[in-house]
Write a protein that holds these residues in place. Structure first.
Motif, mmCIF file in Angstrom:
data_model
loop_
_atom_site.group_PDB
_atom_site.id
_atom_site.type_symbol
_atom_site.label_atom_id
_atom_site.label_comp_id
_atom_site.label_asym_id
_atom_site.label_seq_id
_atom_site.Cartn_x
_atom_site.Cartn_y
_atom_site.Cartn_z
ATOM 1 N N PRO A 80 49.423 34.657 56.126
ATOM 2 C CA PRO A 80 49.418 34.421 54.665
ATOM 3 C C PRO A 80 48.009 34.185 54.126
ATOM 4 C CG PRO A 80 51.100 33.084 55.720
ATOM 5 C CD PRO A 80 50.332 33.727 56.831
ATOM 6 N N ALA A 81 47.211 33.384 54.859
ATOM 7 C CA ALA A 81 45.850 33.087 54.400
ATOM 8 C C ALA A 81 45.016 34.367 54.371
ATOM 9 C CB ALA A 81 45.210 32.042 55.302
ATOM 10 N N LEU A 82 45.143 35.182 55.421
ATOM 11 C CA LEU A 82 44.376 36.426 55.465
ATOM 12 C C LEU A 82 44.787 37.362 54.330
ATOM 13 C CD1 LEU A 82 44.181 37.181 59.307
ATOM 14 C CD2 LEU A 82 42.362 36.396 57.803
ATOM 15 N N MET B 92 45.688 29.798 68.680
ATOM 16 C CA MET B 92 45.192 31.121 69.064
ATOM 17 C C MET B 92 44.209 31.029 70.224
ATOM 18 S SD MET B 92 44.334 33.039 65.557
ATOM 19 C CE MET B 92 44.830 34.721 65.468
ATOM 20 N N ILE C 72 49.322 27.096 52.575
ATOM 21 C CA ILE C 72 48.810 28.279 53.287
ATOM 22 C C ILE C 72 47.695 27.888 54.244
ATOM 23 C CG2 ILE C 72 47.651 30.509 52.991
ATOM 24 C CD1 ILE C 72 49.135 30.913 50.441
ATOM 25 N N GLN D 6 35.838 46.598 45.089
ATOM 26 C CA GLN D 6 35.678 47.164 43.741
ATOM 27 C C GLN D 6 34.217 47.084 43.274
ATOM 28 O OE1 GLN D 6 37.519 48.563 41.227
ATOM 29 N NE2 GLN D 6 39.177 48.925 42.672
ATOM 30 N N GLY E 254 33.955 41.180 40.724
ATOM 31 C CA GLY E 254 35.033 41.932 41.361
ATOM 32 C C GLY E 254 36.407 41.491 40.876
ATOM 33 N N VAL F 229 49.052 25.852 57.384
ATOM 34 C CA VAL F 229 49.726 26.770 58.305
ATOM 35 C C VAL F 229 48.679 27.591 59.064
ATOM 36 C CG1 VAL F 229 51.230 28.786 58.412
ATOM 37 C CG2 VAL F 229 51.860 26.863 56.964
ATOM 38 N N ALA F 230 47.645 28.036 58.344
ATOM 39 C CA ALA F 230 46.597 28.835 58.999
ATOM 40 C C ALA F 230 45.839 28.001 60.031
ATOM 41 C CB ALA F 230 45.637 29.383 57.956
ATOM 42 N N LEU G 139 46.043 36.504 51.395
ATOM 43 C CA LEU G 139 45.514 35.959 50.142
ATOM 44 C C LEU G 139 44.039 36.336 49.987
ATOM 45 C CD1 LEU G 139 45.783 34.104 47.631
ATOM 46 C CD2 LEU G 139 45.121 32.219 49.093
ATOM 47 N N LEU G 140 43.282 36.212 51.077
ATOM 48 C CA LEU G 140 41.857 36.551 51.034
ATOM 49 C C LEU G 140 41.640 38.033 50.768
ATOM 50 C CD1 LEU G 140 40.874 33.743 51.900
ATOM 51 C CD2 LEU G 140 39.313 34.906 53.420
ATOM 52 N N LEU H 290 51.058 32.792 61.617
ATOM 53 C CA LEU H 290 50.679 31.589 60.880
ATOM 54 C C LEU H 290 49.416 31.811 60.039
ATOM 55 C CD1 LEU H 290 51.302 28.876 63.625
ATOM 56 C CD2 LEU H 290 52.746 29.410 61.670
ATOM 57 N N VAL H 291 48.487 32.613 60.556
ATOM 58 C CA VAL H 291 47.257 32.824 59.778
ATOM 59 C C VAL H 291 47.395 34.001 58.817
ATOM 60 C CG1 VAL H 291 45.722 31.823 61.502
ATOM 61 C CG2 VAL H 291 46.188 34.262 61.567
ATOM 62 N N PHE I 233 49.572 34.499 65.203
ATOM 63 C CA PHE I 233 49.037 35.407 64.209
ATOM 64 C C PHE I 233 49.814 35.322 62.896
ATOM 65 C CE2 PHE I 233 48.852 39.624 62.172
ATOM 66 C CZ PHE I 233 47.496 39.650 61.916
ATOM 67 N N VAL J 282 43.662 40.082 49.127
ATOM 68 C CA VAL J 282 44.000 40.415 47.741
ATOM 69 C C VAL J 282 42.987 39.825 46.764
ATOM 70 C CG1 VAL J 282 45.714 40.054 45.924
ATOM 71 C CG2 VAL J 282 46.451 40.643 48.237
ATOM 72 N N ALA J 283 42.608 38.537 46.968
ATOM 73 C CA ALA J 283 41.803 37.846 45.963
ATOM 74 C C ALA J 283 40.309 37.936 46.217
ATOM 75 C CB ALA J 283 42.234 36.374 45.885
ATOM 76 N N LEU J 284 39.890 38.395 47.410
ATOM 77 C CA LEU J 284 38.461 38.482 47.683
ATOM 78 C C LEU J 284 38.056 39.866 48.202
ATOM 79 C CD1 LEU J 284 35.771 36.869 47.775
ATOM 80 C CD2 LEU J 284 36.280 36.385 50.159
ATOM 81 N N TYR K 176 39.637 42.879 48.179
ATOM 82 C CA TYR K 176 39.834 43.956 47.220
ATOM 83 C C TYR K 176 38.833 43.889 46.062
ATOM 84 C CZ TYR K 176 42.394 46.899 43.855
ATOM 85 O OH TYR K 176 42.731 47.840 42.917
ATOM 86 N N PRO K 177 38.636 42.710 45.449
ATOM 87 C CA PRO K 177 37.608 42.624 44.397
ATOM 88 C C PRO K 177 36.205 43.002 44.874
ATOM 89 C CG PRO K 177 39.030 40.721 44.288
ATOM 90 C CD PRO K 177 39.428 41.469 45.518
ATOM 91 N N LEU K 178 35.817 42.541 46.072
ATOM 92 C CA LEU K 178 34.473 42.877 46.560
ATOM 93 C C LEU K 178 34.343 44.381 46.780
ATOM 94 C CD1 LEU K 178 33.475 40.049 49.076
ATOM 95 C CD2 LEU K 178 32.719 40.406 46.726
ATOM 96 N N VAL L 69 39.301 43.694 38.886
ATOM 97 C CA VAL L 69 40.687 43.848 39.349
ATOM 98 C C VAL L 69 41.667 43.293 38.318
ATOM 99 C CG1 VAL L 69 42.333 43.095 41.112
ATOM 100 C CG2 VAL L 69 40.032 43.820 41.782
#
Lengths: 261, 280
Positions: free
Chosen positions: B17-19, A91, A80, B32, A117, A83-84, B21-22, B14-15, B12, B24-26, B28-30, A121
């Motif tokens: 999946p990383a966005l 960009m 991931i 909360q 957090g 790719v990013a 993941l962030l 390409l970036v 866009f 969902v894992a960062l 959303y928790p913050l 969750v």
């Protein structure tokens, strides 16, 4: 600069170097202690704490859990993140700057804040103490390291090579796999290593989301340290130290050999 | 598939999946944490009023900044000569100096703290050395001093590296020019070298201070009830007392402090850059 000033700076820096390195080394003799104590210097010699590491299921299970999580995280975060990084390179400057700033936030947010957090969750979605839970949180933490490492490789990569390949009739995909990928491989590899270490070392989030069913090694070490004076902790530390030393020495050795040839 | 790798287009995706993941894992928790700090146990700013009205909390809040400040000052004092030495030695010696800075990273943070527990404990090596020199035994473990010692060692690399990067770029001929015009060594250093190296000091100090504010493991293991920092307090609220609202509020306060510092640092860096570009 006169000799006296130079000499005192040297002495000062030598003291700083000792202070950086020596404390970590005290765990080595402790790991061979005979008695169950963290007193330094230890009396006698035994290998029982190393044996304990592999015989005591609490320790061996946490080592296996940590390795499993770290290997999956290294794979997920490297794919991931690479790719990013490729996307960022392609960009326009302004959106790329914004996306890059977002992607490195896991390095800035204080660990406990995200841990609270994530725990909230995970409790809602039954992810506490699960492999998915660890992998999700640790991959997020590892992404910035991969993006930075691969990005550094890409910034010195000569894009004209891609154009040259294309002008010789190579498809985009063929160009990527035969030109771009091999040239940025060192960056990807160091990103992979960073991702693995980030996960293997992570303790704050793991302290919140662990369960008796699945504990990672740092959680086990932390628990052991707060519970009693068990030199098994020192044995784990010594093994980790030895492994890292070998990897870094090998890296330096190969690095200098390649430069000479 | 052809377009997938073509420059400019679809970057866009390409970036994404990383966005995601962030998010969902960062993200959303913050969200909360923020949400709970305002809603648990009841809607409103009660948790923040509670935090700032209790002297115990304020003491911890203040201590967190004091400890991070001390660690930053110590890091500057230790790293400045060290980074300078790195710029003035040969390549092999430089590798050795870099390795010494990085060794603390070779073992996990928890194990590194274990080493400090062993050294600083009441009957530990340091205390026995102090007693051998004929002094009174001092309490190091479970004190603020112990926490500062441990944290400084861990954070020193974050100070050395930016300093080294800046110092390497300083043109030493400027110092020589000042000397040839009659400046004493000390004056040449204070007027020429020090100002030129300040961006490195500032960059490193901000990183060390921000990381220091959020430190958790070292204060938790080397400190004790008398050396609690904000992170530990927030963790206790959530894990031991299941007080999501109050723990969340502490987290938000810590996060806001971090973000304010970062914004301030960014602004300062931009202003310096503009001044430089303006030919000043």
């Amino acid at each position: 600069m006169n000799l006296f000033t130079r000499l005192s700076i040297w002495l000062f820096c030598a003291a700083v170097a000792v202070w950086l390195v020596a404390p970590t080394l005290v765990i080595v003799p402790i790991s061979f202690a005979q008695k169950k104590s963290l007193a330094f210097p230890p009396d006698g010699f035994s290998l029982q704490w190393y044996a304990n590491l592999f015989q005591n299921p609490e320790w061996s299970r946490s080592i296996i859990s940590s390795l499993k999580v770290a290997v999956i995280v290294a794979a997920v975060a490297t794919i991931i993140g690479t790719v990013a990084a490729l996307g960022l390179e392609r960009m326009k400057a302004r959106p790329a700057g914004l996306v890059r700033a977002i992607l490195i936030t896991p390095m800035i947010v204080p660990g406990v804040v995200m841990a609270i957090g994530i725990y909230a969750v995970y409790l809602d979605h039954q992810l506490v103490g699960t492999l998915t839970g660890y992998v999700l949180a640790h991959s997020m933490l590892a992404i910035p390291f991969v993006v930075i490492a691969v990005g550094a490789s890409l910034s010195v990569f000569d894009a004209r090579l891609e154009t040259a390949a294309a002008s010789l009739g190579a498809s985009r995909l063929a160009t990527f796999f035969t030109i771009t990928l091999p040239l940025i491989a060192p960056g990807i590899l160091s990103g992979l290593l960073f991702a693995f270490v980030t996960s293997f070392d992570e303790v704050i989030v793991a302290l919140f989301i662990n369960s008796p069913a699945m504990k990672t090694l740092p959680v086990q070490i932390y628990a052991s340290m707060t519970r009693d004076s068990d030199p098994t902790v020192a044995a784990v530390g010594t093994l980790m130290f030895a492994a890292t030393t070998i990897i870094i020495a090998a890296g330096l050795w190969f690095g200098t050999r390649r430069r000479r040839s | 598939m052809r377009d997938f790798f073509s420059p400019g287009r679809n970057s866009f995706w390409l970036v994404l999946p990383a966005l995601l993941l962030l998010l969902v894992a960062l993200g959303y928790p913050l969200a909360q944490v923020v949400l709970r700090s305002f809603t648990d146990p009841e809607p409103g700013v009660g948790n923040y009023v509670w935090f700032f009205s209790r002297p115990v909390n304020l003491a911890v809040f203040q201590r967190t900044f004091v400890v991070a400040g001390w660690v930053t000052v110590l890091c500057v004092v230790l790293a400045y000569p060290y980074a300078w030495l790195m710029t003035s030695v040969g390549p092999n010696m430089r590798v050795l100096l870099v390795l010494c800075v990085l060794v603390p990273f070779w073992v996990s943070g928890v194990v590194r703290t274990l080493a400090w527990v062993i050294l600083l404990q009441d009957s530990g090596v340091i205390n026995r050395m102090i007693m051998a020199m004929g002094f009174e035994k001092i309490r190091l473990i479970r004190t603020q001093t112990g926490v500062i010692i441990g944290m400084t060692q861990v954070l020193l690399p974050f100070m050395v590296m930016p300093l080294y990067a800046v110092m390497r770029g300083i043109d030493l001929r400027l110092v020589q020019a000042a000397r040839s015009l009659g400046a004493r060594p000390m004056l040449a250093f204070l007027q020429i070298y020090l100002p030129l190296s300040l961006p490195g000091v500032f960059g490193g100090a901000i990183i060390v201070f921000i990381l220091g504010l959020g430190f958790y493991i070292t204060p938790a293991l080397l400190g004790g009830p008398r050396a609690t920092m904000l992170s530990t307090l927030a963790q206790q609220q959530v894990l031991q007392q299941l007080n999501w609202g109050q723990g969340g509020a502490m987290g938000v306060i810590l996060l806001v402090a971090t973000l304010v510092l970062l914004a301030f640092a960014g602004r300062f860096a931009r202003r310096r850059y503009q001044m430089g570009a303006g030919g000043k």
